[in-house]
Design a protein around this motif. Structure first.
Motif, PDB file in Angstrom:
ATOM      1  N   THR A 119      -5.467  -7.887  28.422  1.00  8.43           N
ATOM      2  CA  THR A 119      -4.271  -7.898  27.766  1.00  8.43           C
ATOM      3  C   THR A 119      -3.476  -8.073  28.020  1.00  8.43           C
ATOM      4  N   SER A 120      -2.645  -7.944  27.401  1.00  7.51           N
ATOM      5  CA  SER A 120      -1.208  -7.950  27.818  1.00  7.51           C
ATOM      6  C   SER A 120      -0.215  -7.086  26.766  1.00  7.51           C
ATOM      7  N   ARG A 121       0.929  -6.194  26.772  1.00 20.18           N
ATOM      8  CA  ARG A 121       1.034  -5.986  25.515  1.00 20.18           C
ATOM      9  C   ARG A 121       2.896  -6.845  25.835  1.00 20.18           C
ATOM     10  N   ARG A 122       2.938  -7.456  26.195  1.00 19.69           N
ATOM     11  CA  ARG A 122       3.724  -9.174  26.779  1.00 19.69           C
ATOM     12  C   ARG A 122       3.768 -10.163  25.018  1.00 19.69           C
ATOM     13  N   LEU A 123       4.836 -10.020  23.909  1.00 18.55           N
ATOM     14  CA  LEU A 123       4.921 -11.330  23.933  1.00 18.55           C
ATOM     15  C   LEU A 123       4.324 -12.662  24.393  1.00 18.55           C
ATOM     16  N   SER A 124       5.414 -12.953  26.033  1.00 20.30           N
ATOM     17  CA  SER A 124       5.482 -14.351  26.508  1.00 20.30           C
ATOM     18  C   SER A 124       3.844 -14.503  27.138  1.00 20.30           C
ATOM     19  N   TRP A 125       2.903 -13.590  26.986  1.00 20.12           N
ATOM     20  CA  TRP A 125       1.848 -13.480  27.197  1.00 20.12           C
ATOM     21  C   TRP A 125       1.029 -14.141  26.954  1.00 20.12           C
ATOM     22  N   TYR A 126       1.178 -14.347  25.413  1.00 23.54           N
ATOM     23  CA  TYR A 126       0.134 -14.965  24.371  1.00 23.54           C
ATOM     24  C   TYR A 126       0.553 -16.698  24.339  1.00 23.54           C
ATOM     25  N   ASP A 127      -0.208 -17.124  23.998  1.00 26.00           N
ATOM     26  CA  ASP A 127       0.046 -18.968  23.967  1.00 26.00           C
ATOM     27  C   ASP A 127      -0.442 -18.912  21.994  1.00 26.00           C
ATOM     28  N   TYR A 128      -0.323 -18.836  22.051  1.00 25.78           N
ATOM     29  CA  TYR A 128      -1.214 -18.508  20.252  1.00 25.78           C
ATOM     30  C   TYR A 128      -0.701 -17.969  19.480  1.00 25.78           C
ATOM     31  N   TRP A 129       0.092 -18.439  18.247  1.00 28.63           N
ATOM     32  CA  TRP A 129      -0.142 -17.422  16.707  1.00 28.63           C
ATOM     33  C   TRP A 129      -0.688 -17.730  16.043  1.00 28.63           C
ATOM     34  N   GLY A 130      -0.999 -16.584  14.804  1.00 28.52           N
ATOM     35  CA  GLY A 130      -0.512 -17.067  13.508  1.00 28.52           C
ATOM     36  C   GLY A 130       0.713 -16.979  12.968  1.00 28.52           C
ATOM     37  N   GLN A 131       0.581 -17.531  11.995  1.00 25.11           N
ATOM     38  CA  GLN A 131       2.380 -17.209  10.871  1.00 25.11           C
ATOM     39  C   GLN A 131       2.381 -15.540  10.282  1.00 25.11           C
ATOM     40  N   GLY A 132       1.815 -15.226  10.262  1.00 20.26           N
ATOM     41  CA  GLY A 132       2.082 -13.788   9.777  1.00 20.26           C
ATOM     42  C   GLY A 132       1.605 -12.929   8.793  1.00 20.26           C
ATOM     43  N   THR A 133       1.655 -12.194   9.023  1.00 15.39           N
ATOM     44  CA  THR A 133       0.836 -11.677   6.883  1.00 15.39           C
ATOM     45  C   THR A 133       1.739  -9.969   6.502  1.00 15.39           C
ATOM     46  N   GLN A 134       2.311 -10.016   5.842  1.00 12.66           N
ATOM     47  CA  GLN A 134       3.265  -9.259   5.145  1.00 12.66           C
ATOM     48  C   GLN A 134       2.695  -7.834   4.866  1.00 12.66           C
ATOM     49  N   VAL A 135       3.480  -6.605   5.608  1.00 10.70           N
ATOM     50  CA  VAL A 135       2.718  -5.894   5.199  1.00 10.70           C
ATOM     51  C   VAL A 135       3.945  -4.795   4.974  1.00 10.70           C
ATOM     52  N   THR A 136       3.961  -4.209   3.560  1.00  9.47           N
ATOM     53  CA  THR A 136       4.358  -3.119   2.599  1.00  9.47           C
ATOM     54  C   THR A 136       4.056  -1.950   2.956  1.00  9.47           C
ATOM     55  N   VAL A 137       4.423  -0.778   2.795  1.00  8.58           N
ATOM     56  CA  VAL A 137       3.727   0.320   2.206  1.00  8.58           C
ATOM     57  C   VAL A 137       5.724   1.551   1.773  1.00  8.58           C
ATOM     58  N   SER A 138       4.789   1.780   0.512  1.00  4.83           N
ATOM     59  CA  SER A 138       5.877   2.578  -0.181  1.00  4.83           C
ATOM     60  C   SER A 138       5.315   3.920  -0.335  1.00  4.83           C
ATOM     61  N   SER A 139       6.941   5.132  -0.128  1.00  7.96           N
ATOM     62  CA  SER A 139       6.900   5.967   0.409  1.00  7.96           C
ATOM     63  C   SER A 139       6.624   6.789  -0.895  1.00  7.96           C
TER      64      SER A 139
ATOM     65  N   VAL B 101       0.966  -1.543   0.054  1.00  9.85           N
ATOM     66  CA  VAL B 101       0.056  -0.417  -0.239  1.00  9.85           C
ATOM     67  C   VAL B 101       1.053   0.838   0.151  1.00  9.85           C
ATOM     68  N   GLN B 102       0.779   2.234  -0.730  1.00 12.34           N
ATOM     69  CA  GLN B 102       1.211   3.653  -0.482  1.00 12.34           C
ATOM     70  C   GLN B 102       1.150   4.272   0.903  1.00 12.34           C
ATOM     71  N   ALA B 103       2.007   5.021   1.105  1.00  8.15           N
ATOM     72  CA  ALA B 103       2.136   5.623   2.224  1.00  8.15           C
ATOM     73  C   ALA B 103       0.471   6.714   2.335  1.00  8.15           C
ATOM     74  N   GLY B 104      -0.218   6.733   3.352  1.00 12.61           N
ATOM     75  CA  GLY B 104      -1.299   6.995   3.634  1.00 12.61           C
ATOM     76  C   GLY B 104      -2.619   6.794   3.379  1.00 12.61           C
ATOM     77  N   GLY B 105      -2.770   5.079   2.838  1.00 12.66           N
ATOM     78  CA  GLY B 105      -3.316   4.472   2.348  1.00 12.66           C
ATOM     79  C   GLY B 105      -3.845   3.645   3.359  1.00 12.66           C
ATOM     80  N   SER B 106      -4.738   3.015   3.339  1.00 12.03           N
ATOM     81  CA  SER B 106      -5.258   1.555   4.701  1.00 12.03           C
ATOM     82  C   SER B 106      -5.211   0.358   4.454  1.00 12.03           C
ATOM     83  N   LEU B 107      -5.394  -0.427   4.878  1.00  7.94           N
ATOM     84  CA  LEU B 107      -4.917  -2.292   4.784  1.00  7.94           C
ATOM     85  C   LEU B 107      -6.306  -2.649   5.780  1.00  7.94           C
ATOM     86  N   ARG B 108      -6.721  -3.234   5.885  1.00 10.76           N
ATOM     87  CA  ARG B 108      -7.690  -3.917   6.570  1.00 10.76           C
ATOM     88  C   ARG B 108      -7.208  -5.585   6.754  1.00 10.76           C
ATOM     89  N   LEU B 109      -6.520  -5.925   8.087  1.00  6.10           N
ATOM     90  CA  LEU B 109      -5.861  -7.561   8.399  1.00  6.10           C
ATOM     91  C   LEU B 109      -6.628  -8.279   8.901  1.00  6.10           C
TER      92      LEU B 109
END
Length: 124
Positions: free
Chosen positions: A104-124, A12-20
């Motif tokens: 909730t928590s801001r700590r990674l270790s608090w969460y037991d389950y994780w997804g594989q991730g999705t890449q977000v790229t922002v072009s300037s 997405v271009q800078a200033g744009g939007s995405l919904r994960l």
């Protein structure tokens, strides 16, 4: 066992939007604390946003006012609406879940389950 699958990343271009989106399966979704984290190349994984089963939310200062976390308990889905994206928001975004603790928590270790991730790229 909880499985999480993210989708919605892209370029997405800078200033744009995405919904994960993050689809959860296994267990009682409405009781899960859900969160989004992100990891840019060469950096540590960092907290982005979280929400409780009841809808309480928390945001990192860097995204507050631009990103919105929401969930649909009927569909076992959690979303991250990202607006006014900047190049520094580019990262792999991960969905995380915790189903045995309150809040909730801001700590990674608090969460037991994780997804594989999705890449977000922002072009300037």
């Amino acid at each position: 066992q909880v499985q999480l699958v993210e989708s919605g990343g892209g370029l997405v271009q800078a200033g744009g939007s995405l919904r994960l989106s993050c689809a959860a399966s296994g267990g009682t979704f409405s009781s899960y604390a859900m969160a989004w984290f992100r990891q840019a190349p060469g950096k540590e994984r960092e907290f982005v946003a979280a929400c409780t089963g009841g809808g309480g939310t928390d945001y990192a200062d860097s995204v507050k006012g631009r990103f919105i976390i929401s969930r649909d308990n009927a569909k076992n889905m959690v979303y991250l609406q990202m607006n006014s994206l900047a190049p520094e928001d580019a990262a792999v975004y991960y969905c995380a879940a915790e189903n045995t603790r309150w809040g909730t928590s801001r700590r990674l270790s608090w969460y037991d389950y994780w997804g594989q991730g999705t890449q977000v790229t922002v072009s300037s």
